[in-house]
Design a protein around this motif. Sequence first.
Motif, PDB file in Angstrom:
ATOM      1  N   GLU A 143      31.979  35.162  21.646  1.00 31.21           N
ATOM      2  CA  GLU A 143      32.898  35.868  22.603  1.00 31.21           C
ATOM      3  C   GLU A 143      33.370  35.123  23.826  1.00 31.21           C
ATOM      4  OE1 GLU A 143      31.167  39.828  23.626  1.00 31.21           O
ATOM      5  OE2 GLU A 143      29.699  39.748  21.950  1.00 31.21           O
ATOM      6  N   PHE A 144      32.953  33.763  23.586  1.00 32.29           N
ATOM      7  CA  PHE A 144      33.117  32.968  25.023  1.00 32.29           C
ATOM      8  C   PHE A 144      34.449  32.954  25.194  1.00 32.29           C
ATOM      9  CE2 PHE A 144      33.930  28.682  26.932  1.00 32.29           C
ATOM     10  CZ  PHE A 144      33.121  28.795  27.708  1.00 32.29           C
ATOM     11  N   PRO A 145      35.603  32.828  24.407  1.00 25.03           N
ATOM     12  CA  PRO A 145      37.121  32.805  24.784  1.00 25.03           C
ATOM     13  C   PRO A 145      37.618  33.814  25.502  1.00 25.03           C
ATOM     14  CG  PRO A 145      36.635  31.957  22.417  1.00 25.03           C
ATOM     15  CD  PRO A 145      35.463  32.454  22.977  1.00 25.03           C
ATOM     16  N   GLU A 146      37.023  35.177  25.056  1.00 24.50           N
ATOM     17  CA  GLU A 146      37.677  36.249  25.337  1.00 24.50           C
ATOM     18  C   GLU A 146      36.577  37.076  26.581  1.00 24.50           C
ATOM     19  OE1 GLU A 146      40.223  37.805  24.427  1.00 24.50           O
ATOM     20  OE2 GLU A 146      40.657  36.451  22.826  1.00 24.50           O
ATOM     21  N   ALA A 147      35.426  36.719  26.717  1.00 19.90           N
ATOM     22  CA  ALA A 147      34.621  37.154  27.810  1.00 19.90           C
ATOM     23  C   ALA A 147      34.890  36.369  29.131  1.00 19.90           C
ATOM     24  CB  ALA A 147      33.249  37.105  27.240  1.00 19.90           C
ATOM     25  N   LEU A 148      35.657  35.406  29.184  1.00 17.55           N
ATOM     26  CA  LEU A 148      35.807  34.583  30.495  1.00 17.55           C
ATOM     27  C   LEU A 148      37.439  34.837  30.806  1.00 17.55           C
ATOM     28  CD1 LEU A 148      33.144  32.102  29.643  1.00 17.55           C
ATOM     29  CD2 LEU A 148      32.770  33.612  31.574  1.00 17.55           C
ATOM     30  N   ASP A 149      37.716  34.347  32.188  1.00 12.47           N
ATOM     31  CA  ASP A 149      38.827  33.893  32.374  1.00 12.47           C
ATOM     32  C   ASP A 149      39.076  32.441  32.717  1.00 12.47           C
ATOM     33  OD1 ASP A 149      40.649  36.146  32.325  1.00 12.47           O
ATOM     34  OD2 ASP A 149      39.986  37.034  33.928  1.00 12.47           O
ATOM     35  N   TYR A 150      40.250  31.941  32.522  1.00 14.24           N
ATOM     36  CA  TYR A 150      40.221  30.347  32.595  1.00 14.24           C
ATOM     37  C   TYR A 150      41.357  30.145  33.500  1.00 14.24           C
ATOM     38  CZ  TYR A 150      37.151  30.585  28.608  1.00 14.24           C
ATOM     39  OH  TYR A 150      36.003  31.057  27.707  1.00 14.24           O
ATOM     40  N   THR A 151      41.112  28.696  34.278  1.00 15.62           N
ATOM     41  CA  THR A 151      42.161  28.547  35.037  1.00 15.62           C
ATOM     42  C   THR A 151      42.403  27.076  34.840  1.00 15.62           C
ATOM     43  OG1 THR A 151      41.664  29.989  36.794  1.00 15.62           O
ATOM     44  CG2 THR A 151      42.985  28.343  37.384  1.00 15.62           C
ATOM     45  N   LEU A 152      43.683  26.572  34.952  1.00 16.36           N
ATOM     46  CA  LEU A 152      43.823  25.138  34.804  1.00 16.36           C
ATOM     47  C   LEU A 152      43.507  24.296  36.000  1.00 16.36           C
ATOM     48  CD1 LEU A 152      45.217  22.846  32.919  1.00 16.36           C
ATOM     49  CD2 LEU A 152      46.982  23.266  34.001  1.00 16.36           C
ATOM     50  N   VAL A 153      42.776  23.436  35.838  1.00 15.60           N
ATOM     51  CA  VAL A 153      42.396  22.504  36.923  1.00 15.60           C
ATOM     52  C   VAL A 153      42.994  21.192  37.010  1.00 15.60           C
ATOM     53  CG1 VAL A 153      40.525  21.233  38.039  1.00 15.60           C
ATOM     54  CG2 VAL A 153      39.895  23.291  37.051  1.00 15.60           C
ATOM     55  N   LEU A 170      51.298  48.587  48.940  1.00 18.12           N
ATOM     56  CA  LEU A 170      51.331  46.992  49.193  1.00 18.12           C
ATOM     57  C   LEU A 170      49.782  46.692  49.512  1.00 18.12           C
ATOM     58  CD1 LEU A 170      54.447  46.520  51.066  1.00 18.12           C
ATOM     59  CD2 LEU A 170      54.053  45.567  48.874  1.00 18.12           C
ATOM     60  N   LEU A 171      49.142  47.668  50.201  1.00 17.41           N
ATOM     61  CA  LEU A 171      47.818  47.428  50.791  1.00 17.41           C
ATOM     62  C   LEU A 171      46.687  47.380  49.731  1.00 17.41           C
ATOM     63  CD1 LEU A 171      47.622  49.481  53.990  1.00 17.41           C
ATOM     64  CD2 LEU A 171      47.977  47.008  53.931  1.00 17.41           C
ATOM     65  N   ILE A 172      47.084  47.915  48.394  1.00 13.42           N
ATOM     66  CA  ILE A 172      46.113  47.993  47.274  1.00 13.42           C
ATOM     67  C   ILE A 172      45.981  46.549  46.757  1.00 13.42           C
ATOM     68  CG2 ILE A 172      45.949  48.806  44.952  1.00 13.42           C
ATOM     69  CD1 ILE A 172      47.230  51.243  45.790  1.00 13.42           C
ATOM     70  N   PRO A 173      44.701  46.134  46.432  1.00 12.27           N
ATOM     71  CA  PRO A 173      44.724  44.679  46.213  1.00 12.27           C
ATOM     72  C   PRO A 173      45.223  44.707  44.741  1.00 12.27           C
ATOM     73  CG  PRO A 173      42.603  45.347  47.135  1.00 12.27           C
ATOM     74  CD  PRO A 173      43.434  46.692  46.880  1.00 12.27           C
ATOM     75  N   ALA A 174      45.812  43.479  44.554  1.00 12.55           N
ATOM     76  CA  ALA A 174      46.362  43.169  43.017  1.00 12.55           C
ATOM     77  C   ALA A 174      45.369  42.719  41.958  1.00 12.55           C
ATOM     78  CB  ALA A 174      47.315  42.267  43.387  1.00 12.55           C
ATOM     79  N   ALA A 175      45.605  43.439  40.884  1.00 14.43           N
ATOM     80  CA  ALA A 175      44.479  42.889  39.883  1.00 14.43           C
ATOM     81  C   ALA A 175      44.709  41.655  39.579  1.00 14.43           C
ATOM     82  CB  ALA A 175      44.658  43.955  38.588  1.00 14.43           C
ATOM     83  N   PRO A 176      43.506  40.955  39.245  1.00 12.51           N
ATOM     84  CA  PRO A 176      43.274  39.521  39.306  1.00 12.51           C
ATOM     85  C   PRO A 176      44.250  39.260  37.692  1.00 12.51           C
ATOM     86  CG  PRO A 176      41.287  40.579  38.652  1.00 12.51           C
ATOM     87  CD  PRO A 176      42.094  41.483  39.302  1.00 12.51           C
ATOM     88  N   ALA A 177      45.067  37.984  37.667  1.00 12.91           N
ATOM     89  CA  ALA A 177      45.824  37.789  36.695  1.00 12.91           C
ATOM     90  C   ALA A 177      45.105  37.328  35.359  1.00 12.91           C
ATOM     91  CB  ALA A 177      47.064  36.785  37.177  1.00 12.91           C
ATOM     92  N   ASP A 178      45.257  37.945  34.415  1.00 10.02           N
ATOM     93  CA  ASP A 178      44.589  37.361  32.870  1.00 10.02           C
ATOM     94  C   ASP A 178      44.936  36.008  32.894  1.00 10.02           C
ATOM     95  OD1 ASP A 178      43.069  37.638  31.019  1.00 10.02           O
ATOM     96  OD2 ASP A 178      44.355  38.719  29.639  1.00 10.02           O
ATOM     97  N   THR A 179      44.238  35.239  32.149  1.00 13.03           N
ATOM     98  CA  THR A 179      44.195  33.771  31.619  1.00 13.03           C
ATOM     99  C   THR A 179      45.526  33.746  30.940  1.00 13.03           C
ATOM    100  OG1 THR A 179      41.963  33.648  31.587  1.00 13.03           O
ATOM    101  CG2 THR A 179      43.375  32.091  30.359  1.00 13.03           C
ATOM    102  N   PRO A 180      46.196  32.724  31.086  1.00 15.20           N
ATOM    103  CA  PRO A 180      47.705  32.755  30.210  1.00 15.20           C
ATOM    104  C   PRO A 180      47.239  32.399  28.708  1.00 15.20           C
ATOM    105  CG  PRO A 180      47.635  31.158  32.391  1.00 15.20           C
ATOM    106  CD  PRO A 180      46.321  31.981  32.224  1.00 15.20           C
ATOM    107  N   ALA A 181      48.247  33.150  27.826  1.00 10.65           N
ATOM    108  CA  ALA A 181      47.925  33.125  26.571  1.00 10.65           C
ATOM    109  C   ALA A 181      47.484  31.623  26.052  1.00 10.65           C
ATOM    110  CB  ALA A 181      48.920  33.648  25.708  1.00 10.65           C
ATOM    111  N   ASP A 182      48.378  30.498  26.668  1.00 10.41           N
ATOM    112  CA  ASP A 182      48.145  29.153  25.923  1.00 10.41           C
ATOM    113  C   ASP A 182      46.807  28.645  26.423  1.00 10.41           C
ATOM    114  OD1 ASP A 182      49.085  29.108  28.740  1.00 10.41           O
ATOM    115  OD2 ASP A 182      49.852  27.320  28.522  1.00 10.41           O
ATOM    116  N   LEU A 183      46.278  28.922  27.453  1.00 11.93           N
ATOM    117  CA  LEU A 183      44.792  28.389  27.908  1.00 11.93           C
ATOM    118  C   LEU A 183      43.854  29.049  27.035  1.00 11.93           C
ATOM    119  CD1 LEU A 183      44.838  28.078  31.867  1.00 11.93           C
ATOM    120  CD2 LEU A 183      45.670  26.558  30.188  1.00 11.93           C
TER     121      LEU A 183
END
Length: 270
Positions: free
Chosen positions: A131-141, A10-23
């Motif tokens: 490489e722009f779509p794959e090199a970055l992670d995206y979050t819906l604002v 539980l103390l191990i930091p969770a890996a950041p979630a990948d960008t949802p496929a639709d985004l």
Amino acid sequence: MRHCLAIALLLIPAAPADTPADLRSLVKASLQGLNRETELREKYLYNVYNESIEFDSSGKTVKRTETAWEMVDVDGVLLRKLTARGGKPISDAERAAEETSLKARAAEWNSTPPEDRPKARRAEHMAWLQEFPEALDYTLVGDAKMGGRDVTVLAFEPRPGYKPRNIRARVFEKMRGKLWIDKSERELVRVEAEMFDDVNIAFGLFGKIAKGTQFALSRRHVGEKAWLVDWQRFRFDARILLVKSIRRQEVNKFDAFRPRGVEAARLRAQ
């Protein structure tokens, strides 16, 4: 022992979630529109304005230039015709020299094999951008209005663990910003990006892009299924080949878009 293991997990930091496929799919679709722009731009005549500002190490302006052009059709070749410099129209002598130059440039282009023309090599120079779509992670604002159109707003930041395939794509490792994408046509409407840390290209031998470098552009609908860049700004601090430092801002504006075929026919009729 089991309880200790559970607590440790539980103390191990969770890996950041990948960008949802639709985004990520939405970003890929918007890049496809940008990729088509070179071909679409060939179908239009328009005006171009450039402002270039150079800065010293303290950020003080040391040089500022303004230049304006008109994109014209000369013997079937789309060329840039100088119209103003420093906010003033060029002289009659300069206009005459420009007309002569246009004819010579058109003749040279028409005599050059297609595979040797600069635009045929553009895909190679733009490979890193793919490489722009794959090199970055995206979050819906969220959703917004821009230019009277409904857009989706996304924030982006480096994707952990991504390894660039193109050396220039290393800039994505230290870049964050926002995207505005048209909801109905899935076209890129605006992008704003900034380097939050320095990036050395090829261990600094090729060059360095400094923290604080900014990039922005906007695109608009100019015709049926045609979107083109109408404004872009680069403010960068870079060192090239460990020799030359460049601190500059470039602003380009594009307006008065009109279909090339229609305009060419009108000019021939005069």
